[in-house]
Design a protein around this motif. Structure first.
Motif, short mmCIF file in Angstrom:
data_model
loop_
_atom_site.label_atom_id
_atom_site.label_comp_id
_atom_site.label_asym_id
_atom_site.label_seq_id
_atom_site.Cartn_x
_atom_site.Cartn_y
_atom_site.Cartn_z
N GLN A 10 0.82 -1.20 0.00
CA GLN A 10 0.00 0.00 0.00
C GLN A 10 0.86 1.26 0.00
O GLN A 10 0.49 2.28 -0.58
CB GLN A 10 -0.93 0.00 1.22
N GLN A 13 1.90 1.79 -3.52
CA GLN A 13 0.75 2.30 -4.28
C GLN A 13 0.54 3.79 -4.02
O GLN A 13 0.26 4.55 -4.94
CB GLN A 13 -0.51 1.51 -3.90
N THR A 16 3.17 5.68 -5.87
CA THR A 16 2.88 5.72 -7.30
C THR A 16 1.80 6.75 -7.61
O THR A 16 1.88 7.47 -8.61
CB THR A 16 2.44 4.33 -7.79
N ASP A 17 0.79 6.82 -6.74
CA ASP A 17 -0.25 7.84 -6.93
C ASP A 17 0.36 9.24 -6.91
O ASP A 17 0.00 10.10 -7.73
CB ASP A 17 -1.30 7.73 -5.82
N LYS A 81 -2.44 -7.80 -7.51
CA LYS A 81 -2.32 -6.39 -7.19
C LYS A 81 -0.89 -5.90 -7.38
O LYS A 81 -0.66 -4.78 -7.84
CB LYS A 81 -2.76 -6.15 -5.74
N LYS A 82 0.08 -6.77 -7.04
CA LYS A 82 1.48 -6.39 -7.23
C LYS A 82 1.79 -6.24 -8.72
O LYS A 82 2.49 -5.31 -9.14
CB LYS A 82 2.39 -7.44 -6.61
N GLU A 85 0.31 -3.01 -10.04
CA GLU A 85 1.11 -1.86 -9.64
C GLU A 85 2.36 -1.74 -10.50
O GLU A 85 2.78 -0.65 -10.89
CB GLU A 85 1.49 -1.98 -8.16
N ARG A 88 1.39 -0.31 -13.76
CA ARG A 88 1.13 1.13 -13.64
C ARG A 88 2.44 1.92 -13.64
O ARG A 88 2.53 2.98 -14.27
CB ARG A 88 0.34 1.39 -12.36
#
Length: 678
Positions: A10, A13, A16-17, A81-82, A85, A88
């Motif tokens: 998290q 993440q 990255t956001d 999810k990894k 990411e 992304r």
């Protein structure tokens, strides 16, 4: 900024956001510098771009080192999810590489201008040939004396520039690792197929020629750059998919889809066709990724952590039926209207206006995603309404009365509303889904006391649910800098969503307590889902020989009923058939549970089951008016009485039979993974 998260994954993440926000901001600033010759501004942009590239590389390194054991709490679908990411970060890396090429500071002010406008350089050549000759000789001297200066400058048209069509990781000393989309200059072409190249960062090494293709520089006008970028991205992704191994194809398909959606939104924003606060629809993307966020998925019984019993399906020996369960959150709500919602501009045709809602805790979606289509008038496109007056049974898709159930104990639990449109571009025929904004209604206060049942007027925010402080239309907010009266007038023009929370009545509450602990849907279909759960309990809890028996169960209703929750026109056909049967029942018969279950099964087999695999029924497609009309004709046309007569009728052909149409495997669709993650 995105909501606060915990755990290593998290944290990445969240980083990255933040990087994405910085990249988008830099791209916007660079786009406003088009045609500028101020080297100081370009140099500053280049430095920021380099720092962001370094941040992306550090985040990628950190992400690759993470394992599931590092997490503080269990995370469902951790590997997926990894991987998402990582994809992304790769997309951000590609955008930065393209941006770095545009903002690379030239050694002379005229160099950047010459690369962008050859015709202008040719005019200067005619005006002052002697000065140009001196500049060329100086550039030749610099090329001979200092190769590093050449590497920092943008590639010259006289030299070949190649682009990496796939990522290559160096295997031996002297190899150069490259990422897909890297721009490379050729130093020498060796006969063995290994070419010596150097990248924009000054690194030099060997790369197989099969990983490279000639890069054609853009010579289009500035207003066509966004469209050209979209086309080139699609071509590059298609070329890359051919070189990937089969195990990586699905990954790049996800990346390609996301890149195209982002580029399409950027193009529409650049055209002025959509407000700045519009984004690709977050909830629509989740719905299209698989069945995890569909009603049919949450309708399946959930296994307990031990995997030896059900978590949300129990037998009540006193009533001989499903044991009612009270969830932490169990309520009904009515969507009233949406006001002052901006409309797309010229060139975009709206196929559907709708609201998608789900249970949300500020970080993740905790339920299925339910969709309600809005009605509107051509005279007032900025006002959306729900639950219009109709004759007969109101279609489920238009019904603004919804129920919400959730057993989550999160203190930040609430309902997320995303206002969206499905559009088609008139020039290209391209379809897409956009978010017109979102609103969040928190269901508990700081003391964990439920919020009161009343009407709420929610402010609609722009961006995604993970962005804060974004306006749907920033031009409206900028007008609020004047007097108090002006601020009041501007406030009335802000987008609003009006909803009403209600406590379920006695009949509705009885039905809701028979449903899964977590589910969002239309109130008009709650009684049908409750009947299905009773038939399901009979098969799983009453009629099985032993609780350890996991054989397939021959029951077409159990096998196929969840599918119709995702096809609302079939659900409406079942509602209509059930209403006819229920209307002729006596009061005493309506209290007979066994009779009601038998009639429900009969109504389902006579109406919906023959249609599910009918060859004359086209597959559903969202927001396709012509296809919806064809399906309505096939669903509501007169058919022979009885399921057997309908299946054997010469007028209604059926698809090839599959045993899965009549057999129910309760181990396959159960939500064991979700139970473990929660």
């Amino acid at each position: 900024m995105p909501p606060k998260r915990k755990g290593p994954l998290q944290t990445v993440q969240r980083g990255t956001d933040y990087i994405k926000i910085q990249v988008d901001r830099l791209m916007l600033e660079v786009s406003q510098l088009k045609g500028s010759t101020e080297s100081k501004e370009l140099a500053e942009a280049s430095e920021r771009c380099a720092r962001l590239q370094q941040s992306v590389e550090e985040a990628m390194t950190t992400l690759k080192k993470l394992t599931k054991a590092d997490e503080l709490a269990p995370i469902g679908n951790y590997d997926q999810k990894k991987l998402e990411e990582e994809n992304r970060l790769k997309m951000i890396q590609e955008k930065l590489q393209a941006l770095a090429l545009r903002v690379s500071p030239a050694q002379k002010p005229g160099a950047s201008k010459q690369a962008e406008n050859p015709s202008s350089s040719h005019t200067e050549e005619e005006d002052d040939a002697e000065d140009e000759s001196e500049e060329e000789s100086e550039e030749d001297d610099e090329d001979d004396d200092d190769d590093e200066d050449l590497e920092k400058e943008a590639p010259d048209k006289s030299s070949e520039t190649f682009i990496a069509v796939s990522a290559f990781k160096g295997e031996q000393e002297g190899d150069l690792s490259v990422q897909k989309g890297d721009l490379l200059s050729i130093v020498s072409k060796n006969p063995d197929g290994w070419w010596l190249v150097h990248d924009s960062k000054g690194n030099q090494g060997l790369v197989p020629k099969t990983y490279l293709k000639v890069h054609q520089e853009e010579e289009e006008e500035e207003e066509e750059e966004d469209s050209e970028t979209e086309e080139e991205s699609e071509e590059e992704m298609d070329e890359a998919s051919k070189t990937k191994q089969s195990s990586q194809q699905s990954t790049w398909d996800v990346v390609r889809k996301a890149v195209l959606e982002i580029n399409a939104t950027d193009v529409l924003a650049a055209m002025g066709a959509i407000p700045a606060g519009f984004r690709p629809s977050t909830l629509s993307t989740l719905l299209n990724e698989g069945k995890m966020y569909r009603s049919s998925y949450y309708l399946q019984p959930e296994l307990s952590p031990s995997q030896l019993a059900f978590k949300d399906l129990f037998w009540d020996p006193d009533t001989g039926s499903v044991l009612p369960r009270v969830s932490r959150t169990s309520l009904t709500l009515t969507l009233w209207s949406c006001r002052m919602i901006p409309t797309p501009g010229v060139g975009v045709q709206v196929l559907s206006r709708h609201v998608r809602l789900c249970v949300f805790d500020g970080a993740k979606v905790l339920s299925n995603i339910h969709t309600v289509r809005a009605s509107y008038s051509s005279k007032s496109l900025k006002t959306w309404t729900f639950t219009p007056r109709t004759v007969g049974i109101l279609p489920s898709l238009l019904d603004g009365d919804c129920f919400v159930r959730s057993d989550s104990q999160s203190p930040d639990l609430g309902i997320l509303f995303e206002l969206g449109i499905t559009y088609i571009r008139n020039s290209t025929g391209e379809r897409g889904d956009l978010s017109c904004g979102w609103a969040f209604l928190k269901l508990f206060d700081v003391s964990s006391v439920p919020v009161p049942y009343r009407t709420y007027e929610l402010t609609v925010h722009g961006g995604t649910p993970y962005e804060q402080g974004v306006d749907v239309d920033p031009s409206i907010t900028r007008r609020a800098a004047g007097s108090v009266f002006q601020q009041m007038m501007v406030s009335r023009k802000q987008p609003k969503l009006v909803v009403k929370l209600k406590s379920p009545n006695t009949a509705t509450r009885t039905h809701l307590n028979l449903l899964p602990d977590t589910l969002v849907g239309s109130t008009c279909s709650a009684h049908l889902v409750a009947l299905y759960r009773q038939v399901l309990a009979d098969a799983l809890l009453r009629d099985r020989l032993t609780m350890q028996n996991a054989d397939l169960i021959c029951n077409p209703v159990l096998a196929t009923f969840p599918e119709i929750l995702d096809q609302t026109d079939l659900l409406d056909a079942l509602r209509s058939a059930w209403a006819e049967k229920e209307s002729v029942l006596k009061r005493s018969e309506k209290r007979d549970g066994e009779l009601l279950k038998a009639l429900f099964v009969q109504a389902y087999l006579d109406t919906v089951f023959p249609l599910l695999h009918s060859a004359s029924l086209p597959p559903p497609r969202w927001a396709d008016e012509e296809l919806e009309s064809l399906r309505a004709k096939a669903i509501f046309r007169p058919t022979p009485q009885g399921s057997l007569a309908a299946l054997l009728s010469a007028d209604s052909g059926q698809e090839a039979f599959d045993v899965a149409q009549v057999t129910y495997d309760f181990l396959r669709p159960t939500r064991a993974a979700a139970a473990t993650a929660s």
